[in-house]
Scaffold this motif. Sequence first.
Motif, PDB file in Angstrom:
ATOM      1  N   ASP A  36       2.602   4.131  -1.729  1.00 40.84           N
ATOM      2  CA  ASP A  36       2.549   4.812  -3.015  1.00 40.84           C
ATOM      3  C   ASP A  36       3.960   5.194  -3.465  1.00 40.84           C
ATOM      4  O   ASP A  36       4.631   6.002  -2.810  1.00 40.84           O
ATOM      5  CB  ASP A  36       1.696   6.075  -2.890  1.00 40.84           C
ATOM      6  CG  ASP A  36       1.438   6.745  -4.234  1.00 40.84           C
ATOM      7  OD1 ASP A  36       2.142   6.423  -5.201  1.00 40.84           O
ATOM      8  OD2 ASP A  36       0.534   7.595  -4.302  1.00 40.84           O
TER       9      ASP A  36
ATOM     10  N   SER B 105     -12.681   2.572   4.869  1.00 40.99           N
ATOM     11  CA  SER B 105     -11.610   1.719   4.345  1.00 40.99           C
ATOM     12  C   SER B 105     -10.286   2.391   4.663  1.00 40.99           C
ATOM     13  O   SER B 105     -10.238   3.596   4.937  1.00 40.99           O
ATOM     14  CB  SER B 105     -11.743   1.531   2.830  1.00 40.99           C
ATOM     15  OG  SER B 105     -11.486   2.742   2.157  1.00 40.99           O
TER      16      SER B 105
ATOM     17  N   ASN C 171      -6.689   7.228   4.651  1.00 43.33           N
ATOM     18  CA  ASN C 171      -5.346   7.708   4.348  1.00 43.33           C
ATOM     19  C   ASN C 171      -5.295   8.724   3.205  1.00 43.33           C
ATOM     20  O   ASN C 171      -4.219   9.103   2.766  1.00 43.33           O
ATOM     21  CB  ASN C 171      -4.434   6.523   4.003  1.00 43.33           C
ATOM     22  CG  ASN C 171      -3.876   5.836   5.236  1.00 43.33           C
ATOM     23  OD1 ASN C 171      -3.167   6.456   6.020  1.00 43.33           O
ATOM     24  ND2 ASN C 171      -4.211   4.575   5.421  1.00 43.33           N
ATOM     25  N   GLU C 172      -6.469   9.187   2.747  1.00 41.25           N
ATOM     26  CA  GLU C 172      -6.479  10.110   1.614  1.00 41.25           C
ATOM     27  C   GLU C 172      -5.820  11.443   1.947  1.00 41.25           C
ATOM     28  O   GLU C 172      -5.148  12.043   1.114  1.00 41.25           O
ATOM     29  CB  GLU C 172      -7.923  10.347   1.146  1.00 41.25           C
ATOM     30  CG  GLU C 172      -8.440   9.255   0.230  1.00 41.25           C
ATOM     31  CD  GLU C 172      -9.858   9.520  -0.231  1.00 41.25           C
ATOM     32  OE1 GLU C 172     -10.327   8.794  -1.108  1.00 41.25           O
ATOM     33  OE2 GLU C 172     -10.511  10.452   0.294  1.00 41.25           O
ATOM     34  N   TYR C 173      -5.998  11.922   3.160  1.00 43.16           N
ATOM     35  CA  TYR C 173      -5.407  13.222   3.520  1.00 43.16           C
ATOM     36  C   TYR C 173      -5.029  13.221   4.998  1.00 43.16           C
ATOM     37  O   TYR C 173      -5.510  12.412   5.783  1.00 43.16           O
ATOM     38  CB  TYR C 173      -6.375  14.366   3.222  1.00 43.16           C
ATOM     39  CG  TYR C 173      -7.619  14.365   4.085  1.00 43.16           C
ATOM     40  CD1 TYR C 173      -7.675  15.139   5.245  1.00 43.16           C
ATOM     41  CD2 TYR C 173      -8.736  13.590   3.742  1.00 43.16           C
ATOM     42  CE1 TYR C 173      -8.813  15.142   6.043  1.00 43.16           C
ATOM     43  CE2 TYR C 173      -9.876  13.588   4.537  1.00 43.16           C
ATOM     44  CZ  TYR C 173      -9.909  14.368   5.685  1.00 43.16           C
ATOM     45  OH  TYR C 173     -11.021  14.366   6.475  1.00 43.16           O
ATOM     46  N   ASP C 174      -4.133  14.127   5.363  1.00 43.67           N
ATOM     47  CA  ASP C 174      -3.663  14.245   6.742  1.00 43.67           C
ATOM     48  C   ASP C 174      -4.629  15.118   7.541  1.00 43.67           C
ATOM     49  O   ASP C 174      -4.901  16.267   7.161  1.00 43.67           O
ATOM     50  CB  ASP C 174      -2.256  14.862   6.781  1.00 43.67           C
ATOM     51  CG  ASP C 174      -1.206  13.914   6.219  1.00 43.67           C
ATOM     52  OD1 ASP C 174      -1.450  12.703   6.259  1.00 43.67           O
ATOM     53  OD2 ASP C 174      -0.164  14.397   5.743  1.00 43.67           O
ATOM     54  N   ASP C 175      -5.121  14.587   8.640  1.00 48.03           N
ATOM     55  CA  ASP C 175      -6.075  15.301   9.486  1.00 48.03           C
ATOM     56  C   ASP C 175      -5.330  15.937  10.663  1.00 48.03           C
ATOM     57  O   ASP C 175      -4.726  15.228  11.472  1.00 48.03           O
ATOM     58  CB  ASP C 175      -7.136  14.325   9.990  1.00 48.03           C
ATOM     59  CG  ASP C 175      -8.295  15.038  10.669  1.00 48.03           C
ATOM     60  OD1 ASP C 175      -8.034  15.952  11.456  1.00 48.03           O
ATOM     61  OD2 ASP C 175      -9.445  14.659  10.407  1.00 48.03           O
TER      62      ASP C 175
ATOM     63  N   SER D  74       0.804  -1.226   0.000  1.00 46.88           N
ATOM     64  CA  SER D  74       0.000   0.000   0.000  1.00 46.88           C
ATOM     65  C   SER D  74       0.831   1.266   0.000  1.00 46.88           C
ATOM     66  O   SER D  74       0.313   2.352   0.223  1.00 46.88           O
ATOM     67  CB  SER D  74      -0.922   0.002   1.236  1.00 46.88           C
ATOM     68  OG  SER D  74      -1.742  -1.142   1.250  1.00 46.88           O
TER      69      SER D  74
ATOM     70  N   LYS E 286       5.195   8.881  -3.705  1.00 48.15           N
ATOM     71  CA  LYS E 286       5.451   9.671  -2.504  1.00 48.15           C
ATOM     72  C   LYS E 286       6.797   9.337  -1.860  1.00 48.15           C
ATOM     73  O   LYS E 286       7.236  10.020  -0.945  1.00 48.15           O
ATOM     74  CB  LYS E 286       4.337   9.442  -1.480  1.00 48.15           C
ATOM     75  CG  LYS E 286       2.963   9.920  -1.939  1.00 48.15           C
ATOM     76  CD  LYS E 286       1.911   9.688  -0.872  1.00 48.15           C
ATOM     77  CE  LYS E 286       0.542  10.174  -1.322  1.00 48.15           C
ATOM     78  NZ  LYS E 286      -0.504   9.942  -0.286  1.00 48.15           N
TER      79      LYS E 286
ATOM     80  N   ALA F 100      -7.920   2.985   2.617  1.00 46.43           N
ATOM     81  CA  ALA F 100      -7.586   3.940   1.556  1.00 46.43           C
ATOM     82  C   ALA F 100      -8.288   5.278   1.780  1.00 46.43           C
ATOM     83  O   ALA F 100      -7.686   6.347   1.622  1.00 46.43           O
ATOM     84  CB  ALA F 100      -7.978   3.358   0.209  1.00 46.43           C
ATOM     85  N   LYS F 101      -9.574   5.230   2.174  1.00 47.12           N
ATOM     86  CA  LYS F 101     -10.312   6.479   2.417  1.00 47.12           C
ATOM     87  C   LYS F 101      -9.708   7.267   3.566  1.00 47.12           C
ATOM     88  O   LYS F 101      -9.551   8.488   3.494  1.00 47.12           O
ATOM     89  CB  LYS F 101     -11.780   6.160   2.721  1.00 47.12           C
ATOM     90  CG  LYS F 101     -12.609   5.732   1.521  1.00 47.12           C
ATOM     91  CD  LYS F 101     -14.051   5.481   1.947  1.00 47.12           C
ATOM     92  CE  LYS F 101     -14.900   5.027   0.761  1.00 47.12           C
ATOM     93  NZ  LYS F 101     -16.303   4.737   1.162  1.00 47.12           N
TER      94      LYS F 101
END
Length: 851
Positions: free
Chosen positions: A325, A523, A528-532, A323, A328, A525-526
């Motif tokens: 990328d 999920s 991990n889409e952006y940093d909170d 997983s 990155k 993936a969802k």
Amino acid sequence: MEYAELQITSNFSFLKGASHPEELVEEAAKMGYSKIAITDHNTLAGIVRAHAAARKYEINIIPACRLNLQDGPSLLAYPQHSSGILFVAIPPDTLSANFDFETDFQNSLAEYKHNLNDQLYLAISRNYQGEDQKRMFRLTSLANQLRIPLVATNDVYYHTPERRELQDVLTCVREKCTIHAAGFHLFKNAERHLKTPEEMLRLYRQYPQALQNAVHIAQTCQFSLDSLKYVYPEEITNGARSPFEELTHLAWKGAHEIFGENLPQKIVDNINYELKFVKEMEYASYFLTVYDIVSFARRQKILCQGRGSAANSTICYCLGITSVDPTKFDLLFERFVSSARNEPPDIDVDFEHERREEVIQYIYNKYGRDRAAIVATVTQQRQKGAIRDVGKVMGLYVDTINRLSASIWEFTDEWFEGNRLTEQGLNPNDPLLRKVLSLTAQLMGFPRQLGQHTGGFVITQGKLTDLCPILNARMADRTNIEWNKDDIDTLGFLKIDILALGMLTCIRKGFDLAKQHYNLDLSMAKINEYDDPEVYKMISHADTIGVFQIESRAQQSMLPGLKPECFYDLVIEVAIVRPGPIQGDMVHPYLRRRNKEEVIKYPSKELEEILNKTLGVPLFQEQAMKIAIVAAGFTPTEADELRRSMATFKLKGMVTQFEKKLISGMVAKGYDEEFAKRIFKQLEGFGSYGFPESHAASFALLVYVSCWLKCYYPDVFAAALLNSMPMGFYQPAQIVIDARKHNVEVRPIDINYSYFDNTLEELVGKYHALRLGFRQIKGIRTEDIEALTTYRIKHYQNIHELLDVGVSLATMERLADADAFRSLGFDRRQALWEVSALADRPIALFKDQTA
């Protein structure tokens, strides 16, 4: 006349042999042998190591075995080729009172001759026990009578006479006695060592035919482990494409699904580079096999994720195996696999620990237990175990053994020094103590037992029995081979690691609870889409009890100083609290630079490109390897060999060679010698303890997901974590306390409201109330809880109803002790009294009345 030793027992005959297979092969080569046989007792576990040593010392070995039978004399078995075997019967060491062999042995030998015919020989050995001449005469007579050829053997148990003492110690450990009480359990002398061919010719000069037969067997047995040809399974393609064509198709298909129609140039270059390498090395089938297993897990909704160096592969990412990328991270494919290693790639995949067995059985069902098996793991003697075994055998007092064991620092030899002994109140010059330490040093590293690997699988096209020895595992429906991962690497066998990870189970259960109670489709993936920022705020406050990887005390103490603000900070956090970076003095310089307490300096522009992400401090294996490539002129393959050489147990003696090359190469390019030495020191720490960046990134993905769940849904996270126990650093009570701190109402176990698992009830404020489940009660029977919950159509009104539905008194006592009868109006004390009274339960007219 030549001679070949055909009966050698190594230390893989556990607690019998007193020398490593490598030591025996090396000593035989020094003595001038051209061929020997390793004949461990009922096992072939050590022959690959002997085979590897034989390559090094240019000597041939026969991969043989001694079969100790329950209903007959032992047999030595030697494979001539793929289908033929020669056998040598082993006679008893002693004669009867009539100076002859017992009738049972003679009858068994006659039976062997009838069944094996020309394949059978009879061993003749000198044991130096006072009746050798009589015994050898009887063997000759019996051999002539049954027309069985004699074969001279020395029945070797150690490579040099000095190892006799250690062999005695091993015998005492096996027989559970001290050296003073061992008596006839021990060999009578120190003659079970490897002797020179010239000495064997002298000892058996009266039996020249027995010597010739030994050479004849050695010449006849031409089978070698080099003839084993591993073939990948064919079920991994649909038949229309070759394995490489299938892999190419799937890699590009996956890339387009992830990145869209227009692929980044970096992805295109990486895929083309890796596919070219895979084609050259013929590894396509391996990738497809892992892809097939991961695809099965996804179809069954089993969370899984590849980790380790496999995350350096763009193909693995496009296939969904890993997983991380690649856009990155600056990946180094050679950290994953290189042509110089001459060994297959190694992909580790983690699955939910409660459902991994489904994946394992899928592999067995697809390929068959005759073609798939789990590799072995060899448990070795470490310092503490060795000192305890030797100390007990040598008669040391228990408190002395405890003092020695407690003072040992693993992976160091400091405790052999006199000062360490003096600190424990012991006399370093005491002869007995010196002997104990000497024998302990010899014993360390010995194999102690054969176990089952955590999940390394070997899968073959043909039958496993054509390639390696197999055995049934203790667990039902599992098969093992006798060789470990290093052995199969030596032979070039495919291995896939099917590993278990408790946090994946926790995350899966968390997603299910979030769907049930908050109607969320989550999920990894969802998430991990952006940093909170809120998640990182929680992490920076070290509010990480129960989450993945960063929950330990050491990690929590690091978090406020590091103050992670983005995903890459988590990657660093996972990797930095490790022995490698700590030993290499990388932690504090990095923190000082991050907090702007120290100026960031780069020795050169080329190194700045490698180290800018970590503020000039090399924290990852890939960075150290790139430094060797860029600053010292190493090839990618040489850089990987440098990293591997640091693990001295694998490539002993190679460190100095690479150290000179690295330092001289960097100095030649204008770098300061002190900087070069510091780089080498850091890489030395990486060798055994460092993290590859890809591995840290794989783990960081799970770190963020678990932290996100805890930050936004502490009720869901606490319930999922408790339902996935045992795992992590913390006990259930600590998880419950932490949930309450996050404003989650935690309700006690109750016979009318609880289920086996912890559950979520109605909303109380922002979060659902957490109802503790029966699984939190130690020692409770699952069958009783199933009966309790199955028949609980309405609330139980009295304690007798539990007995009526089949709950045992033992379980009811545990329920009472857990204060689970509050809904009936009983506190813990009252409930315990009521349960104890059920043992004298009134019946008929007196039913439902208290006793």
